[in-house]
Design a protein around this motif. Structure first.
Motif, mmCIF file in Angstrom:
data_model
loop_
_atom_site.group_PDB
_atom_site.id
_atom_site.type_symbol
_atom_site.label_atom_id
_atom_site.label_comp_id
_atom_site.label_asym_id
_atom_site.label_seq_id
_atom_site.Cartn_x
_atom_site.Cartn_y
_atom_site.Cartn_z
ATOM 1 N N TYR A 1 0.820 -1.279 -0.136
ATOM 2 C CA TYR A 1 -0.010 -0.071 -0.189
ATOM 3 C C TYR A 1 1.169 1.256 0.002
ATOM 4 O O TYR A 1 0.667 2.412 -0.681
ATOM 5 N N LEU A 2 1.848 1.363 0.982
ATOM 6 C CA LEU A 2 2.774 2.345 0.752
ATOM 7 C C LEU A 2 3.539 2.493 -0.379
ATOM 8 O O LEU A 2 4.222 3.631 -0.687
ATOM 9 N N ALA A 3 4.171 1.451 -0.881
ATOM 10 C CA ALA A 3 4.786 1.518 -2.273
ATOM 11 C C ALA A 3 3.784 2.183 -3.132
ATOM 12 O O ALA A 3 4.507 2.769 -4.131
ATOM 13 N N LEU A 4 2.558 1.887 -3.250
ATOM 14 C CA LEU A 4 1.802 2.525 -4.194
ATOM 15 C C LEU A 4 1.670 3.894 -3.839
ATOM 16 O O LEU A 4 1.809 5.038 -4.982
ATOM 17 N N PHE A 5 1.518 4.396 -2.700
ATOM 18 C CA PHE A 5 1.571 5.600 -2.204
ATOM 19 C C PHE A 5 2.918 6.335 -2.642
ATOM 20 O O PHE A 5 2.854 7.638 -3.099
ATOM 21 N N ALA B 1 6.449 0.855 -11.928
ATOM 22 C CA ALA B 1 6.284 0.552 -10.397
ATOM 23 C C ALA B 1 6.550 -0.867 -10.296
ATOM 24 O O ALA B 1 6.609 -1.633 -10.840
ATOM 25 N N PRO B 2 7.145 -0.953 -8.602
ATOM 26 C CA PRO B 2 7.338 -2.159 -8.481
ATOM 27 C C PRO B 2 6.098 -3.220 -7.989
ATOM 28 O O PRO B 2 6.434 -4.114 -7.503
ATOM 29 N N LEU B 3 4.899 -2.749 -8.307
ATOM 30 C CA LEU B 3 3.853 -3.380 -8.217
ATOM 31 C C LEU B 3 2.758 -3.155 -9.263
ATOM 32 O O LEU B 3 2.859 -2.079 -9.741
ATOM 33 N N SER B 4 1.679 -4.095 -9.714
ATOM 34 C CA SER B 4 0.842 -3.741 -10.712
ATOM 35 C C SER B 4 -0.245 -2.647 -10.164
ATOM 36 O O SER B 4 -0.869 -2.849 -9.130
ATOM 37 N N ILE B 5 -0.195 -1.563 -11.179
ATOM 38 C CA ILE B 5 -1.298 -0.576 -10.570
ATOM 39 C C ILE B 5 -1.991 -0.099 -11.994
ATOM 40 O O ILE B 5 -1.302 -0.113 -13.026
ATOM 41 N N ASP B 6 -3.234 0.043 -11.950
ATOM 42 C CA ASP B 6 -4.183 0.553 -12.969
ATOM 43 C C ASP B 6 -4.516 2.000 -12.716
ATOM 44 O O ASP B 6 -4.723 2.298 -11.549
ATOM 45 N N VAL B 7 -4.844 2.457 -13.868
ATOM 46 C CA VAL B 7 -5.515 3.830 -13.683
ATOM 47 C C VAL B 7 -7.131 3.546 -14.002
ATOM 48 O O VAL B 7 -7.477 2.827 -15.026
ATOM 49 N N LEU B 8 -8.148 3.958 -13.073
ATOM 50 C CA LEU B 8 -9.353 3.780 -13.272
ATOM 51 C C LEU B 8 -9.909 4.420 -14.444
ATOM 52 O O LEU B 8 -9.629 5.594 -14.744
ATOM 53 N N SER B 9 -10.931 3.795 -15.322
ATOM 54 C CA SER B 9 -11.364 4.604 -16.640
ATOM 55 C C SER B 9 -11.842 5.728 -16.051
ATOM 56 O O SER B 9 -12.852 5.947 -15.325
ATOM 57 N N SER B 10 -11.531 6.873 -16.872
ATOM 58 C CA SER B 10 -12.427 8.103 -16.649
ATOM 59 C C SER B 10 -13.706 8.254 -16.720
ATOM 60 O O SER B 10 -14.369 8.756 -15.921
ATOM 61 N N ALA B 11 -14.234 7.449 -17.688
ATOM 62 C CA ALA B 11 -15.735 7.388 -17.797
ATOM 63 C C ALA B 11 -16.337 6.268 -16.816
ATOM 64 O O ALA B 11 -17.503 7.128 -16.192
#
Length: 359
Positions: free
Chosen positions: A147-151, A334-344
């Motif tokens: 969680y902190l790696a994401l942050f 990033a050192p872990l898998s992260i995605d961006v939520l669809s804008s729509a």
């Protein structure tokens, strides 16, 4: 939070064995996501052990986090203090120091700092038996929680190169401020932690140094924001919780306007939200933030960003344009898998929600 996914950086991961736990360490340089800002970055050191070293991270009482093997845990539960049961997966941490440091806070309860005997440099902060945060004394740049790696990755991408100013709403184990200070000594940071007992333990037991550019405020987060000068901060981190939720007085349109006023024109507000389908809390926060910020993005682990599983979602708000494609490209490193939520989909969640207001 983290979801097990094949990482494009797999070839750059170094795996070493420490006792019975395999450790993967990623060294990542993250560029800026602002389209007209020069690329910059700092190494991100993220340590993810294959056994569940610690589960749960929070400030102000939230008990949530990750299993450190990939499955998101929205709320880690402790069987009883002292047993080592921290994960709702039925597994427990082992090899605890038999002599932890402990104090009592009238509001939070008993605060305990434990040393991981298998990893002597790691310290775990617990509140009434629940994990509150963790740090590595040997390397403050290294995150023990995904969680902190994401942050950390998101914050590094948003910060301008060179000297800058941050305000953290929530201190806990002070893992994020310590890491940012180690990577950029010229960064000025204010950390709001209402509990003097928490910050005292962080200094005595968690290796929090007294730094000239790191100030701790034992006060309410909103009062600190209201007293801050206009256009004085580059980034504000919202990581304050009561239970699983942001305190209401830190989640209203009026507070969002106060945050926007403190931020510099190209600044950003990063808010941690813990939610689950049907994602009503993300929707309310998004609708509320849109009253003060014209630009909004949301990131999380793939299953969270796809709105399939519960977990941590980071809402990024700014008065400057935030380019989704650029951020998604940056998150691939990033050192872990992260995605961006669809804008729509984010807009749809906000459209059916009613912004919160004071009163």
């Amino acid at each position: 939070a983290h979801a097990s996914h094949a990482s494009p950086l797999r070839s750059r991961l170094h795996t070493a064995t420490s006792g019975d736990a395999a450790t993967s360490v990623a060294h990542v340089t993250v560029p800026s996501i602002a389209p007209d800002q020069p690329a910059h970055g700092a190494p991100i050191h993220a340590t993810f052990r294959t056994r569940p070293l610690i589960c749960g991270v929070c400030t102000f009482g939230h008990v949530g986090g990750s299993e450190l093997r990939g499955r998101v845990i929205a709320e880690a539960r402790s069987a009883r203090p002292g047993t080592g049961h921290l994960c709702d997966s039925g597994q427990m941490t082992r090899g605890r120091d038999p002599g932890p440091a402990s104090v009592v806070d009238q509001t939070l309860g008993r605060l305990v700092v434990r040393r991981e005997a298998d990893h002597p440099s790691v310290r775990l902060l617990e509140v009434d038996g629940h994990a509150y945060g963790a740090v590595d004394l040997d390397d403050p740049r290294r995150f023990e929680l995904m969680y902190l790696a994401l942050f950390g990755a998101v914050v590094e991408a948003l910060l301008p190169a060179g000297p800058c100013d941050l305000l953290h709403l929530g201190g806990g184990a002070f893992a994020l401020p310590r890491a940012l200070a180690a990577r950029g000594p010229d960064r000025g940071q204010g950390v709001v932690e209402p509990s003097a007992a928490v910050s005292g333990l962080a200094e005595r037991e968690l290796g929090l140094p007294r730094l000239p550019r790191l100030a701790v405020h034992h006060d309410d987060a909103r009062r600190v924001v209201q007293r801050s000068a206009t256009s004085s901060v580059d980034l504000i981190v919202g990581d304050a919780f009561v239970g699983r939720r942001t305190p209401r007085h830190l989640a209203t349109a009026e507070f969002a306007a106060e945050v926007a006023g403190v931020l510099r024109p190209r600044g950003a507000y990063v808010l941690n939200v813990i939610d689950e389908p049907p994602w009503s809390h993300v929707g309310v926060h998004a609708a509320t933030l849109r009253t003060a910020f014209p630009h909004l993005l949301a990131v999380g682990p793939p299953a969270v960003a796809d709105l399939r599983e519960s977990g941590n979602m980071l809402l990024i708000s700014s008065r400057r344009p935030l380019h989704r494609g650029t951020l998604q490209w940056r998150l691939r490193g990033a050192p872990l898998s992260i995605d961006v939520l669809s804008s729509a989909r984010l807009a749809a969640l906000a459209a059916v929600a009613v912004p919160l207001h004071d009163g």
